[in-house]
Scaffold this motif. Structure first.
Motif, PDB file in Angstrom:
ATOM      1  N   ASN A  65       0.848  -1.185   0.000  1.00 54.43           N
ATOM      2  CA  ASN A  65       0.000   0.000   0.000  1.00 54.43           C
ATOM      3  C   ASN A  65       0.888   1.241   0.000  1.00 54.43           C
ATOM      4  O   ASN A  65       1.755   1.397   0.851  1.00 54.43           O
ATOM      5  CB  ASN A  65      -0.902   0.003   1.244  1.00 54.43           C
ATOM      6  N   GLY A  66       0.679   2.108  -0.973  1.00 59.94           N
ATOM      7  CA  GLY A  66       1.453   3.329  -1.012  1.00 59.94           C
ATOM      8  C   GLY A  66       1.716   3.763  -2.452  1.00 59.94           C
ATOM      9  O   GLY A  66       1.285   3.090  -3.393  1.00 59.94           O
ATOM     10  N   PRO A  67       2.429   4.869  -2.610  1.00 60.52           N
ATOM     11  CA  PRO A  67       3.001   5.678  -1.540  1.00 60.52           C
ATOM     12  C   PRO A  67       2.005   6.667  -0.940  1.00 60.52           C
ATOM     13  O   PRO A  67       1.098   7.139  -1.622  1.00 60.52           O
ATOM     14  CB  PRO A  67       4.125   6.434  -2.247  1.00 60.52           C
ATOM     15  N   THR A  68       2.194   6.967   0.332  1.00 54.07           N
ATOM     16  CA  THR A  68       1.511   8.073   0.984  1.00 54.07           C
ATOM     17  C   THR A  68       2.487   9.242   0.996  1.00 54.07           C
ATOM     18  O   THR A  68       3.601   9.109   1.505  1.00 54.07           O
ATOM     19  CB  THR A  68       1.115   7.707   2.424  1.00 54.07           C
ATOM     20  N   TRP A  69       2.087  10.358   0.428  1.00 54.07           N
ATOM     21  CA  TRP A  69       3.005  11.488   0.256  1.00 54.07           C
ATOM     22  C   TRP A  69       2.993  12.401   1.469  1.00 54.07           C
ATOM     23  O   TRP A  69       1.941  12.666   2.052  1.00 54.07           O
ATOM     24  CB  TRP A  69       2.632  12.268  -0.995  1.00 54.07           C
ATOM     25  N   GLN A  70       4.170  12.903   1.824  1.00 50.89           N
ATOM     26  CA  GLN A  70       4.330  13.743   3.012  1.00 50.89           C
ATOM     27  C   GLN A  70       5.325  14.866   2.740  1.00 50.89           C
ATOM     28  O   GLN A  70       5.990  14.885   1.707  1.00 50.89           O
ATOM     29  CB  GLN A  70       4.844  12.895   4.193  1.00 50.89           C
ATOM     30  N   LEU A  71       5.418  15.792   3.707  1.00 49.25           N
ATOM     31  CA  LEU A  71       6.450  16.815   3.718  1.00 49.25           C
ATOM     32  C   LEU A  71       7.424  16.498   4.844  1.00 49.25           C
ATOM     33  O   LEU A  71       7.006  16.175   5.949  1.00 49.25           O
ATOM     34  CB  LEU A  71       5.857  18.206   3.941  1.00 49.25           C
ATOM     35  N   LYS A  72       8.718  16.622   4.570  1.00 53.72           N
ATOM     36  CA  LYS A  72       9.703  16.394   5.628  1.00 53.72           C
ATOM     37  C   LYS A  72       9.597  17.476   6.703  1.00 53.72           C
ATOM     38  O   LYS A  72       9.713  17.198   7.894  1.00 53.72           O
ATOM     39  CB  LYS A  72      11.124  16.405   5.046  1.00 53.72           C
ATOM     40  N   ASP A  73       9.391  18.700   6.272  1.00 54.76           N
ATOM     41  CA  ASP A  73       9.327  19.834   7.194  1.00 54.76           C
ATOM     42  C   ASP A  73       8.241  20.780   6.716  1.00 54.76           C
ATOM     43  O   ASP A  73       8.332  21.326   5.615  1.00 54.76           O
ATOM     44  CB  ASP A  73      10.686  20.542   7.237  1.00 54.76           C
ATOM     45  N   ASP A  74       7.217  20.970   7.531  1.00 51.29           N
ATOM     46  CA  ASP A  74       6.084  21.801   7.137  1.00 51.29           C
ATOM     47  C   ASP A  74       6.088  23.166   7.823  1.00 51.29           C
ATOM     48  O   ASP A  74       5.154  23.940   7.653  1.00 51.29           O
ATOM     49  CB  ASP A  74       4.776  21.081   7.445  1.00 51.29           C
ATOM     50  N   VAL A  75       7.138  23.486   8.584  1.00 54.86           N
ATOM     51  CA  VAL A  75       7.143  24.712   9.382  1.00 54.86           C
ATOM     52  C   VAL A  75       6.996  25.947   8.498  1.00 54.86           C
ATOM     53  O   VAL A  75       6.145  26.813   8.751  1.00 54.86           O
ATOM     54  CB  VAL A  75       8.431  24.810  10.225  1.00 54.86           C
TER      55      VAL A  75
END
Length: 207
Positions: free
Chosen positions: A108-118
């Motif tokens: 299952n995937g990929p689930t996309w993300q941000l390494k740093d959202d600050v």
């Protein structure tokens, strides 16, 4: 003192720079020991791919249990579940190709993300406040008043951001053993993530 309360929304788009994949391998045996031995041999082919640069195994979970046909024991099952994080998304195609070639029971995937959202959150916060102010100025003008200073500001969401366009690709693989799907036919490009912030602001109204 009269005041006007408005809500603001700020949205900022960023391209995902991290992906997460969940994959499972399962084997059957006449005994628990046999099922585990078969599973160990199977995942031995997988572990080198999980040691690639930019790939981090977030968890390994082993499950072993007996199968039952009514009250009669009918062999044993062993399963290894992985949660894998990919910080170098340029290597995602190669990793998924290696996993698929190893014939996973479930992927299952990929689930996309941000390494740093600050930085993205702060930009969205600024846009949310500006949006709230624009709305307040509109109400003040409609009332024939002037917008005074900010009196109160609250975060409108329990969470700072929401990945609204976060997409999850789920694939079930079957067919002839050793024949993986054509990886170049899958859309594995990093997706756009929308970072959303909402706020509620109270402004003083001046005559």
């Amino acid at each position: 003192m009269a005041e006007v309360v408005t809500k603001g929304v700020g949205k900022v788009e960023r391209t995902a720079d991290r992906a997460e994949v969940q994959v499972s391998f399962e084997t059957l045996g006449s005994t628990r020991d046999e099922a585990v031995r078969l599973l160990t041999a199977r995942i031995a082919e997988v572990e080198p791919a999980l040691g690639r640069p930019g790939v981090e195994v977030r968890s390994r979970q082993l499950t072993v249990h007996d199968n039952w046909d009514g009250r009669r024991r009918s062999g044993s099952r062993a399963m290894q579940n992985y949660v894998v994080r990919v910080d170098d998304v340029t290597g995602l195609d190669g990793l998924l190709g290696a996993l698929v070639t190893a014939e996973p029971t479930w992927l299952n995937g990929p689930t996309w993300q941000l390494k740093d959202d600050v930085e993205a959150v702060r930009e969205a916060q600024g846009e949310a406040v500006r949006d709230a102010r624009r709305r307040a100025e509109g109400y003040a003008e409609a009332l024939g008043a002037r917008l005074g200073p900010l009196h109160r500001l609250t975060d409108g969401d329990a969470e700072a951001w929401a990945a609204e366009s976060n997409r999850m690709m789920a694939a079930g693989f079957g067919g002839a053993p050793g024949v993986p799907p054509q990886m170049d036919q899958l859309n594995l490009e990093a997706q756009r993530i929308v970072v959303t912030v909402r706020c509620t602001a109270a402004w003083t109204l001046l005559d």
